[in-house]
Design a protein around this motif. Structure first.
Motif, short mmCIF file in Angstrom:
data_model
loop_
_atom_site.label_atom_id
_atom_site.label_comp_id
_atom_site.label_asym_id
_atom_site.label_seq_id
_atom_site.Cartn_x
_atom_site.Cartn_y
_atom_site.Cartn_z
N TYR A 2 0.77 -1.21 -0.14
CA TYR A 2 -0.06 -0.01 -0.02
C TYR A 2 1.05 1.09 -0.02
CZ TYR A 2 -3.80 -3.15 1.41
OH TYR A 2 -4.63 -4.15 1.41
N GLN A 3 1.76 1.35 -1.03
CA GLN A 3 2.82 2.35 -1.06
C GLN A 3 2.10 3.81 -1.05
OE1 GLN A 3 6.14 1.74 -3.34
NE2 GLN A 3 6.56 -0.40 -2.36
N ASP A 4 1.15 3.96 -1.71
CA ASP A 4 0.53 5.24 -2.16
C ASP A 4 -0.18 5.85 -0.79
OD1 ASP A 4 1.26 5.40 -4.68
OD2 ASP A 4 -0.58 4.49 -5.52
N GLU A 5 -0.63 4.81 -0.03
CA GLU A 5 -1.48 5.39 1.02
C GLU A 5 -0.31 5.38 2.28
OE1 GLU A 5 -5.40 2.39 1.29
OE2 GLU A 5 -3.87 2.27 2.71
N ILE A 6 0.80 4.78 2.25
CA ILE A 6 1.63 4.88 3.38
C ILE A 6 2.58 6.22 3.20
CG2 ILE A 6 3.46 3.29 2.82
CD1 ILE A 6 3.07 2.22 5.67
N LYS A 7 2.88 6.33 2.02
CA LYS A 7 3.71 7.48 1.52
C LYS A 7 3.57 8.80 2.24
CE LYS A 7 5.78 6.42 -2.99
NZ LYS A 7 5.61 6.84 -4.27
N ILE A 8 2.30 8.93 2.58
CA ILE A 8 1.97 10.36 3.35
C ILE A 8 2.48 10.39 4.74
CG2 ILE A 8 -0.04 10.63 2.04
CD1 ILE A 8 -1.72 9.69 4.16
N ILE A 9 2.74 9.12 5.29
CA ILE A 9 3.29 9.34 6.90
C ILE A 9 4.74 9.04 7.02
CG2 ILE A 9 1.16 8.43 7.53
CD1 ILE A 9 2.37 5.87 8.48
N VAL A 10 5.48 8.44 5.83
CA VAL A 10 6.82 8.44 6.16
C VAL A 10 7.68 9.45 5.96
CG1 VAL A 10 6.45 6.04 4.88
CG2 VAL A 10 7.13 7.84 3.53
N SER A 11 8.75 9.31 6.72
CA SER A 11 9.83 10.26 6.51
C SER A 11 10.65 10.29 5.34
CB SER A 11 10.65 10.26 7.83
OG SER A 11 10.02 9.88 9.07
N GLN A 12 10.93 8.98 4.75
CA GLN A 12 11.68 8.73 3.71
C GLN A 12 11.30 7.44 3.04
OE1 GLN A 12 15.78 9.58 4.62
NE2 GLN A 12 16.37 9.15 2.11
N ALA A 13 11.23 7.63 1.71
CA ALA A 13 10.92 6.31 0.91
C ALA A 13 12.28 5.89 0.30
CB ALA A 13 10.03 6.52 -0.29
N LEU A 14 12.66 4.66 0.59
CA LEU A 14 14.11 4.24 0.08
C LEU A 14 14.00 2.97 -0.80
CD1 LEU A 14 16.21 4.05 3.31
CD2 LEU A 14 16.29 5.90 1.72
N SER A 15 14.59 3.03 -1.92
CA SER A 15 14.87 1.74 -2.74
C SER A 15 15.91 1.12 -2.58
CB SER A 15 14.67 2.06 -4.33
OG SER A 15 15.99 2.87 -4.59
N LEU A 16 15.99 -0.04 -2.69
CA LEU A 16 17.18 -0.85 -2.72
C LEU A 16 18.24 -0.31 -3.41
CD1 LEU A 16 15.90 -4.74 -2.30
CD2 LEU A 16 16.41 -3.16 -0.62
N LYS A 17 18.08 0.22 -4.65
CA LYS A 17 19.09 0.85 -5.44
C LYS A 17 19.56 2.18 -4.53
CE LYS A 17 17.32 -0.70 -9.98
NZ LYS A 17 17.04 -0.16 -11.07
N ARG A 18 18.83 2.62 -3.97
CA ARG A 18 19.45 3.78 -3.17
C ARG A 18 20.26 3.38 -2.23
NH1 ARG A 18 16.79 9.44 -1.24
NH2 ARG A 18 18.46 10.01 0.37
N LEU A 19 20.08 2.39 -1.57
CA LEU A 19 20.80 1.77 -0.44
C LEU A 19 22.29 1.64 -1.28
CD1 LEU A 19 18.49 -0.45 1.43
CD2 LEU A 19 19.41 1.65 2.11
N GLN A 20 22.08 0.98 -2.26
CA GLN A 20 23.37 0.56 -3.00
C GLN A 20 24.33 1.84 -3.32
OE1 GLN A 20 21.42 -2.06 -5.96
NE2 GLN A 20 23.52 -3.02 -5.62
N LEU A 21 23.74 3.15 -3.56
CA LEU A 21 24.31 4.16 -3.66
C LEU A 21 24.55 5.11 -2.82
CD1 LEU A 21 22.15 5.18 -6.97
CD2 LEU A 21 24.65 4.21 -6.93
N GLN A 22 24.13 4.54 -1.37
CA GLN A 22 24.33 5.74 -0.28
C GLN A 22 25.63 5.45 0.19
OE1 GLN A 22 22.17 7.83 1.02
NE2 GLN A 22 23.65 8.40 2.71
N GLU A 23 26.31 6.46 0.50
CA GLU A 23 27.80 6.58 0.99
C GLU A 23 27.53 6.39 2.56
OE1 GLU A 23 30.57 6.18 -0.43
OE2 GLU A 23 29.67 6.50 -2.49
N ASP A 24 28.41 5.83 3.41
CA ASP A 24 28.39 5.62 4.61
C ASP A 24 28.98 6.98 5.31
OD1 ASP A 24 29.98 3.36 7.17
OD2 ASP A 24 28.17 4.62 7.19
#
Length: 203
Positions: free
Chosen positions: A181-203
């Motif tokens: 239910y991503q469209d519903e829950i997006k309104i309450i989340v602080s951040q939406a993350l894809s697994l691809k974004r995790l791959q690109l994120q620097e520590d």
């Protein structure tokens, strides 16, 4: 907070390659990925239910001996033993996670008082989901990993859940949730993350 340093996950195909990310307390994170692309495997890896190649996943400054009481993950209502009752599970989680949270207010809040002493084999899917949500609350854990926590719930129950997630985040909990239910829950989340974004994120 907790850190994921250089996490590599491989099942039939690579899911993550040397991914690093730092999750902050008081935030709700939505995992975004196509079905079958590894969201559940990623959550399982955080609690050592699948093999992974990584340095230690660090949950703040919590000693390893205390991590269990800080993290809670119950993947699916399919994990329930049908011969046990909701009360059995709530009491077990309360004891094993050394939680001070009382049970009765939770069952009343979720309107479970009429059936939480019955064996789970008599529960509908919606009843099981209400119990599953209460396990998270009763655990008292700081880090909550949720996989399709709103699956099988009607619209009214999902709206109650979303408000509960907001309340938990305001209490300082760190929540990671995978949901259809991503469209519903997006309104309450602080951040939406894809697994691809995790791959690109620097520590």
């Amino acid at each position: 907070m907790f850190k994921i340093p250089n996490l590599t996950l491989v099942q039939r195909e690579p899911i993550l390659q040397a991914a690093s990310y730092t999750f902050q307390e008081g935030q709700i994170y939505l995992l975004q990925a196509e079905n079958g692309s590894g969201k559940t495997t990623f959550l399982r890896s955080l609690v050592n239910l699948v093999p992974k190649k990584s340095r230690i996943i660090s949950f703040g400054q919590v000693p390893c001996s205390q991590v269990k009481a800080k993290v809670f993950y119950f993947e699916s209502s399919d994990w329930f033993n049908p011969n046990l009752s909701g009360k059995d599970y709530l009491q077990f989680i309360q004891q094993q996670w050394w939680s001070p949270i009382p049970l009765d207010p939770e069952t009343q809040r979720r309107q479970m008082q009429d059936y939480y002493k019955l064996p789970i084999k008599k529960y509908s899917l919606g009843m099981k989901q209400k119990l599953l949500i209460d396990l998270y609350r009763v655990s008292g854990a700081q880090y909550l990993l949720m996989d399709e926590i709103n699956n099988g719930s009607d619209q009214a129950s999902r709206e109650i859940l979303y408000q509960q997630l907001i309340d938990l985040a305001q209490e300082g909990k760190l929540i990671i949730i995978a949901s259809h239910y991503q469209d519903e829950i997006k309104i309450i989340v602080s951040q939406a993350l894809s697994l691809k974004r995790l791959q690109l994120q620097e520590d």
